[in-house]
Design an enzyme around this catalytic site. Structure first.
Site, PDB file in Angstrom:
ATOM      1  N   ARG A   1     -70.348 130.230 -77.123  1.00  0.00           N
ATOM      2  CA  ARG A   1     -69.289 129.231 -77.201  1.00  0.00           C
ATOM      3  C   ARG A   1     -68.150 129.702 -76.316  1.00  0.00           C
ATOM      4  O   ARG A   1     -67.915 130.912 -76.154  1.00  0.00           O
ATOM      5  CB  ARG A   1     -68.795 129.041 -78.653  1.00  0.00           C
ATOM      6  CG  ARG A   1     -69.806 128.364 -79.572  1.00  0.00           C
ATOM      7  CD  ARG A   1     -70.044 126.911 -79.184  1.00  0.00           C
ATOM      8  NE  ARG A   1     -70.925 126.198 -80.106  1.00  0.00           N
ATOM      9  CZ  ARG A   1     -72.233 126.061 -79.948  1.00  0.00           C
ATOM     10  NH1 ARG A   1     -72.834 126.649 -78.900  1.00  0.00           N
ATOM     11  NH2 ARG A   1     -72.954 125.378 -80.821  1.00  0.00           N
TER      12      ARG A   1
ATOM     13  N   GLU B   1     -63.010 123.149 -73.572  1.00  0.00           N
ATOM     14  CA  GLU B   1     -64.228 122.391 -73.303  1.00  0.00           C
ATOM     15  C   GLU B   1     -64.045 120.980 -73.861  1.00  0.00           C
ATOM     16  O   GLU B   1     -63.730 120.830 -75.039  1.00  0.00           O
ATOM     17  CB  GLU B   1     -65.429 123.071 -73.954  1.00  0.00           C
ATOM     18  CG  GLU B   1     -66.751 122.436 -73.567  1.00  0.00           C
ATOM     19  CD  GLU B   1     -67.955 123.188 -74.112  1.00  0.00           C
ATOM     20  OE1 GLU B   1     -68.802 122.536 -74.748  1.00  0.00           O
ATOM     21  OE2 GLU B   1     -68.055 124.416 -73.911  1.00  0.00           O
TER      22      GLU B   1
ATOM     23  N   HIS C   1     -72.317 122.460 -70.667  1.00  0.00           N
ATOM     24  CA  HIS C   1     -72.909 122.682 -71.985  1.00  0.00           C
ATOM     25  C   HIS C   1     -74.212 121.901 -72.150  1.00  0.00           C
ATOM     26  O   HIS C   1     -74.417 121.204 -73.154  1.00  0.00           O
ATOM     27  CB  HIS C   1     -71.915 122.306 -73.095  1.00  0.00           C
ATOM     28  CG  HIS C   1     -72.184 123.032 -74.387  1.00  0.00           C
ATOM     29  ND1 HIS C   1     -71.204 123.225 -75.343  1.00  0.00           N
ATOM     30  CD2 HIS C   1     -73.308 123.595 -74.892  1.00  0.00           C
ATOM     31  CE1 HIS C   1     -71.724 123.875 -76.381  1.00  0.00           C
ATOM     32  NE2 HIS C   1     -73.000 124.095 -76.123  1.00  0.00           N
TER      33      HIS C   1
END
Length: 352
Positions: A265, A294, A313
């Site tokens: 992450r 993000e 991602h």
């Protein structure tokens, strides 16, 4: 008492309904309701409201982040199967934090093959300077490797360190070992849990933990791991209070010359510290499938930082993903009924 299961599958449109036929084959399952969703996997959201009647009878829920509004609305729910490998998107939701007896499981292991391929792809692209091939072809020019910024570097015999030896780390280790890389691993569990059999993709990973040439574990051995001569660092830890900002100016300082890959992450890495380490060439480069923030804002400096590759991602997005999730769900329904351990069960005390 015989359980009658009624399943809701919040199903992204790109997924195949046939993947969940294996649920229909379970003796306890009496109905499977598909609710179309936008997005992909853990980011999917239902395209219509789930009715009160549907929530009331649901016993098994396959979902991204959509949970019932309350326990009273879904009194029969016993298992939530997530599409995501991580649980950080649901751990803050009120329903998750109720003491209501509902069991949660992640999709850990489903992503392993695709993400490990993404890791190796980016390592090889970087050290083989493959971006030049597309450039030369676009220019219709027979180039020469003297144009490379540095000589091509084979990965055979180099050391790859895997921070977080779960499903993603284990499959990455398996593929890296096939390239002839030396694998070392760090686990926050102390002593590390070396065994893990994958349910989502049988035969993948490192079931007995035999691939790493050396193991490190716990907070106390982190610096020893970082200073063990890593050529490549793969970050695959869950995001927890313990791991947030773990890769920072100090720890990056211990990784001189390493290539850093983040498939965990974004918040595990201090973005400003990473930019500084890249710009100063203290580390060789980075491949990021996740960022902090993000999504990365259009004007963010990370976009133009030297020696970094960024993908949005999507490293785990691959055809057949939903079949792995269905395998885990089937295993866990059988485990609940049989009284044996679930695959990927979330420990609420740890948050993953």
């Amino acid at each position: 008492m015989t359980v009658e299961d009624h399943v809701i599958v919040i199903q992204p449109s790109v997924f195949e309904d046939a993947a969940f036929d294996v649920l229909r084959d379970l003796p306890s399952v009496k109905s499977v309701t598909f609710i179309r969703a936008s997005g992909y996997g853990g980011h999917s959201l239902p395209l219509r409201e789930i009715t009160a009647e549907e929530w009331a009878k649901t016993t098994i829920l396959v979902t991204g982040t959509t949970l019932p509004p309350s326990r009273a609305a879904a009194p029969n729910l016993r298992l939530v199967q997530l599409y995501s490998a991580g649980s950080n998107a649901v751990v803050k939701l009120p329903f998750f934090n109720e003491d209501n007896g509902v069991v949660y499981a992640t999709a850990s292991g489903t992503h392993g093959p695709a993400i490990s391929e993404w890791v190796i792809l980016n390592i090889l692209n970087f050290f083989h300077h493959s971006s030049f091939y597309a450039k030369w072809q676009a220019e219709k020019r027979w180039g020469h490797d003297s144009e490379f910024p540095s000589p091509v570097r084979s990965q055979y015999g180099r050391t790859i360190g895997i921070l977080g030896y779960g499903a993603l780390g284990r499959q990455t280790a398996r593929v890296a070992q096939a390239l002839g890389m030396r694998v070392i691993a760090h686990s926050f569990s102390n002593p590390p849990k070396k065994e893990r059999v994958e349910v989502a993709v049988p035969g993948s990973g490192d079931p007995d933990g035999s691939i790493p040439a050396k193991w490190y574990s716990g907070q106390d051995q982190l610096d020893d791991f970082f200073t063990s001569g890593l050529d490549v660092l793969v970050i695959s830890v869950p995001l927890t209070p313990e791991t947030k900002g773990l890769i920072n100016a100090r720890t990056l300082g211990l990784l001189k010359g390493a290539f850093v890959v983040n498939i965990a992450r974004g918040a595990v890495v201090d973005t400003d510290a990473l930019i500084e380490a890249l710009e100063s060439e203290h580390i060789a480069g980075a491949a990021l499938d996740v960022t902090d923030p993000e999504p990365l804002t259009p004007g963010h400096k990370l976009w133009t930082t030297k020696n970094v590759v960024i993908s949005p991602h999507i490293s785990g997005h691959a055809r057949g993903y939903e079949y792995g999730v269905a395998n885990i769900a089937v295993h866990n329904v059988k485990a609940l009924d049989g009284g044996w351990p679930l695959a990927n069960k979330i420990d609420k005390t740890k948050g993953y």
